[in-house]
Design an enzyme around this catalytic site. Structure first.
Site, PDB file in Angstrom:
ATOM      1  N   ASP A 191       0.860  -1.168   0.000  1.00 43.46           N
ATOM      2  CA  ASP A 191       0.000   0.000   0.000  1.00 43.46           C
ATOM      3  C   ASP A 191       0.904   1.227   0.000  1.00 43.46           C
ATOM      4  OD1 ASP A 191      -2.500   1.453   0.286  1.00 43.46           O
ATOM      5  OD2 ASP A 191      -1.776   1.926   2.289  1.00 43.46           O
ATOM      6  N   ASP A 222      -1.386  -0.246   6.460  1.00 47.33           N
ATOM      7  CA  ASP A 222      -1.572   0.286   7.805  1.00 47.33           C
ATOM      8  C   ASP A 222      -2.968   0.845   8.030  1.00 47.33           C
ATOM      9  OD1 ASP A 222      -1.444   2.493   6.211  1.00 47.33           O
ATOM     10  OD2 ASP A 222       0.012   3.581   7.436  1.00 47.33           O
TER      11      ASP A 222
END
Length: 796
Positions: A298, A550
């Site tokens: 990501d 996250d």
């Protein structure tokens, strides 16, 4: 929005604690000390070896029971190492422990999860995990993802009076709920234990070893029966001697140290990574990441740091800069839990002092990763009312809008662009602002482009380079604009970043989508559900996939990936489902995890070959002895000596040595391809020497001379296997092999040790014959080793 409540008073909290209405289930971040002792002591193989040890204690002498003391020592090592790993893991887990916010005496405060009592008012913000069950009492656009409970990916809008289950997490909005079930009654008690336990779960390495040991157990029973019967006949009903020889034949079949060394290697890996602030929540995750061939990243929080800076605000359609600044300033004060983009705007446009010229917020539309924009409605100082949107330009504008050309150019430069637009309609209407199903813009008039620059992590480029060198493909999967994500990846030197893919354009057909996901490198505008589908597509193509992230939008993909890696600053939901948590928030820690995994896998494969070679030649010797009706050539003390010098001691050092070889699949097949032919050669050569010795020696003491010649042959062959396994040579590996050889020479040259181990070479013919047989066997070992390596290489 429901009127806020003040929560419990201190007196009410004390009363509930007195009644035991507390969340008293501590998070089990590791196995208890008692569990560790039980797991290392009460094993099937310790039971077998222990039973054989007790038999030897009865029939004597004690030197034939040395293998029992080796088991005790090895079990002690395993307990000590796992207790050290437990202490390290427990200390690290405290750093990443969830600390929910509760409202007491009208004030909001953070407390440990164990401090929550029944009736507490728990506050919720985006990314927070519900740690106890409860009922919603406040909700401001509160959207909760219950996918970990129900499997449904769509967020659920919660209103006052709705129930919240522990294990769900907030994806948008804010609110508060009253704790109605705490402690063992809450569903979180089970989830927390499963998510953060120091587990020894299934892995290819452990599964393969368990499979091998199961087969060995099946072979031991008929071998023991055959040996005891044949030895009773051969030894003329000398039961004690028959039992000793039977035990000698059975003990080496059990590779008890292999399971132990695997646990020790994993445990030491946890300790080493713990010192680098890497929390391993499941031991085999170290092995799993070493087998990974695709890493999905990501962008935000992984390749880039959380912070951003506003570099430019570009008014559109004649909007005045001063008014845009007022709107942005008001937008920043409207959201109590700003994300990284809004936080950058707040830093660039801080609130006016003393509320001068302030705008009053009359409504909000929290940001959602599925919606990709947020909204706020204001009552302006002059009494006028307005509603504004802030989000992705390609979502808020119709396809073909000329503003998108400027946005695309800025995206190509790696900048992040938000559109500030005025909405004429209400924020919470049934048709809400933004594009309709056909992509045409509703009544949202663009006012300005807000250009943000993301902060690249200084270690990201080096880490991506490491994965490229190791033939691990990195794929960037982000919810941001594909062109912008590609520009960021290009700055970091990621191959293929120049051809980003917009996930909205991926084909619906599963096979075609899987092909494009496998071929692509950078993907933008990926929804949380699409991230999950992309991970599944890669897995269906035979890839072992790691996912890093996250944010709450990464949870589904993290949960489905073979290995989930979360940053320590990530949401509680991501840390709950990830196997590895990087507490220092450093993406650069991943190569260390890969290195530890490769060390464990490569070294355990080495030592497994040693242990299973012993198993194979032990089984073969037992069968040959039964068929030839001769005394078993060894006493337990002989095989204890051989096993210690050629397997036990060197395996301990080899299992903990550095190893950067890439992890290879098919553990059982690979080990058996080496161990079976090596064991057959060792067993046949040793038995051949034993038969020659039986023809050569006669009279008193002949059995000792015959055993000594067979022991010499087996030791030399086992040392040759050790020398092969120890490759490639380093100074300490050569020293290890030579030291083991020197140890055997000391035994042969020292009279007390000769007597203790019942070893005495007689004459010169048979000892040199034993050396010659071992030399021929060594040549055969080299041949079969090279053939096995060639046979396994193409599928590696």
């Amino acid at each position: 929005m429901t009127q806020p409540r003040g929560g419990l008073t201190s007196a009410e909290v004390s009363e509930r604690i007195g009644r035991g209405e507390v969340n008293d289930v501590p998070p089990r971040n590791s196995r208890s000390a008692a569990d560790i002792v039980r797991a290392n002591v009460f094993t099937r193989f310790n039971a077998i070896i222990g039973a054989l040890f007790l038999i030897i204690l009865v029939v004597g002498p004690i030197q034939d029971g040395l293998f029992g003391f080796v088991i005790i020592a090895n079990t002690g090592i395993g307990i000590v190492q796992e207790l050290r790993a437990k202490r390290t893991l427990d200390n690290l887990a405290v750093i990443g422990e969830a600390r929910p916010r509760v409202r007491r005496d009208g004030r909001s405060t953070e407390i440990p999860t164990t401090g929550i009592v029944l009736g507490d008012l728990v506050e919720l913000r985006p990314g927070d995990k519900c740690v106890v069950d409860g009922e919603v009492v406040e909700a401001d656009g509160l959207e909760v993802d219950e996918s970990l409970l129900t499997g449904e990916a769509e967020p659920v809008l919660k209103r006052p009076g709705d129930q919240l289950m522990s294990g769900s997490f907030v994806v948008a909005g804010s609110g508060a709920f009253t704790a109605t079930k705490v402690g063992r009654e809450a569903y979180a008690a089970q989830l927390a234990e499963e998510a953060s336990r120091f587990t020894l779960v299934h892995s290819e390495l452990r599964g393969g070893i368990s499979q091998l040991l199961k087969y060995i157990t099946w072979m031991m029973v008929p071998a023991a029966i055959g040996l005891i019967l044949s030895q009773l006949v051969v030894e003329n009903n000398d039961a004690d001697e028959a039992v000793r020889r039977m035990v000698a034949g059975i003990v080496p079949m059990v590779p008890e140290g292999l399971v132990l060394l695997t646990s020790v290697a994993f445990a030491i890996g946890v300790i080493r990574l713990g010192r680098k602030d890497c929390l391993v929540q499941e031991l085999p995750a170290i092995e799993g990441l070493a087998r990974v061939d695709v890493v999905c990243l990501d962008k935000t929080g992984t390749l880039t740091e959380g912070g951003m800076d506003v570099t430019e605000v570009r008014p559109l359609d004649g909007a005045h800069e001063a008014r845009i600044a007022q709107v942005l300033r008001a937008f920043g004060t409207a959201e109590p839990n700003p994300n990284a983009s809004l936080q950058a705007i707040i830093e660039a446009y801080p609130p006016m002092p003393d509320g001068a010229g302030s705008w009053r917020t009359t409504g909000t539309l929290p940001f959602s990763s599925a919606r990709r924009y947020s909204g706020a409605a204001f009552a302006e100082p002059d009494g006028a009312r307005s509603a504004w949107l802030l989000g992705a330009p390609d979502v808020l504008l119709a396809e073909g809008d000329p503003v998108l050309a400027d946005v695309e150019r800025l995206d190509r430069e790696g900048l992040r662009v938000l559109l500030l637009a005025r909405a004429a309609g209400p924020l919470d209407g049934p048709d809400g602002p933004g594009p309709d199903q056909d992509g045409a813009a509703r009544d949202a008039r663009p006012a300005a482009l807000v250009v943000l620059e993301q902060r690249l992590r200084p270690d990201a480029a080096e880490t991506l380079g490491y994965f490229a060198e190791q033939n691990v493909r990195a794929k960037v999967i982000s919810g941001d604009n594909a062109v912008s994500v590609g520009a960021v990846a290009a700055k970091l030197g990621l191959p293929g970043a120049g051809h980003p893919v917009d996930a909205r354009e991926l084909p619906a057909a599963e096979e075609e989508r899987a092909r494009q996901v496998a071929d692509g490198t950078v993907f933008g505008r990926v929804t949380p559900q699409q991230k999950r589908e992309m991970v599944g597509a890669l897995q269906s193509s035979g890839h072992t996939v790691a996912m890093t992230g996250d944010g709450v939008n990464d949870v589904l993909a993290l949960k489905d990936a073979d290995i989930g890696v979360c940053m320590g600053s990530g949401s509680e939901a991501t840390k709950a489902v990830a196997q590895i948590v990087l507490l220092n928030n450093s993406f650069a820690t991943l190569p260390s995890v890969v290195g530890e995994g490769r060390r464990v896998i490569g070294n355990i494969e080495r030592v497994a070959t040693l242990f299973l070679t012993k198993t194979v030649y032990s089984v073969l010797l037992a069968l040959l002895v039964v068929c030839w009706q001769v005394p078993y050539p060894f006493l337990p003390r002989h095989l204890t000596l051989l096993s210690s010098l050629t397997i036990g001691i060197p395996a301990f050092f080899l299992a903990l040595a550095p190893n950067r070889e890439r992890a290879k699949p098919h553990f059982v097949r690979r080990v058996l391809h080496y161990a079976v032919p090596c064991g057959l050669i060792a067993g046949a050569a040793t038995f051949g020497t034993y038969l020659l010795a039986r023809r050569h020696y006669s009279g008193p003491g002949s059995l000792t001379a015959e055993t000594s010649a067979a022991t010499l042959t087996l030791f030399l062959i086992a040392m040759w296997v050790l020398a092969i396994v120890a490759r490639p040579y380093t100074w300490w590996r050569v020293g290890l092999v030579l030291t083991m050889g020197l140890g055997f020479l000391v035994v042969l040259a020292t009279p007390p040790l000769q007597h203790f181990f019942a070893l005495k070479l007689a004459g010169a013919v048979l000892p040199w014959t034993a050396v010659g047989v071992a030399a021929v066997a060594g040549v055969l070992l080299e041949v079969v080793w090279r053939r096995a390596a060639r046979r396994l290489s193409p599928s590696s």
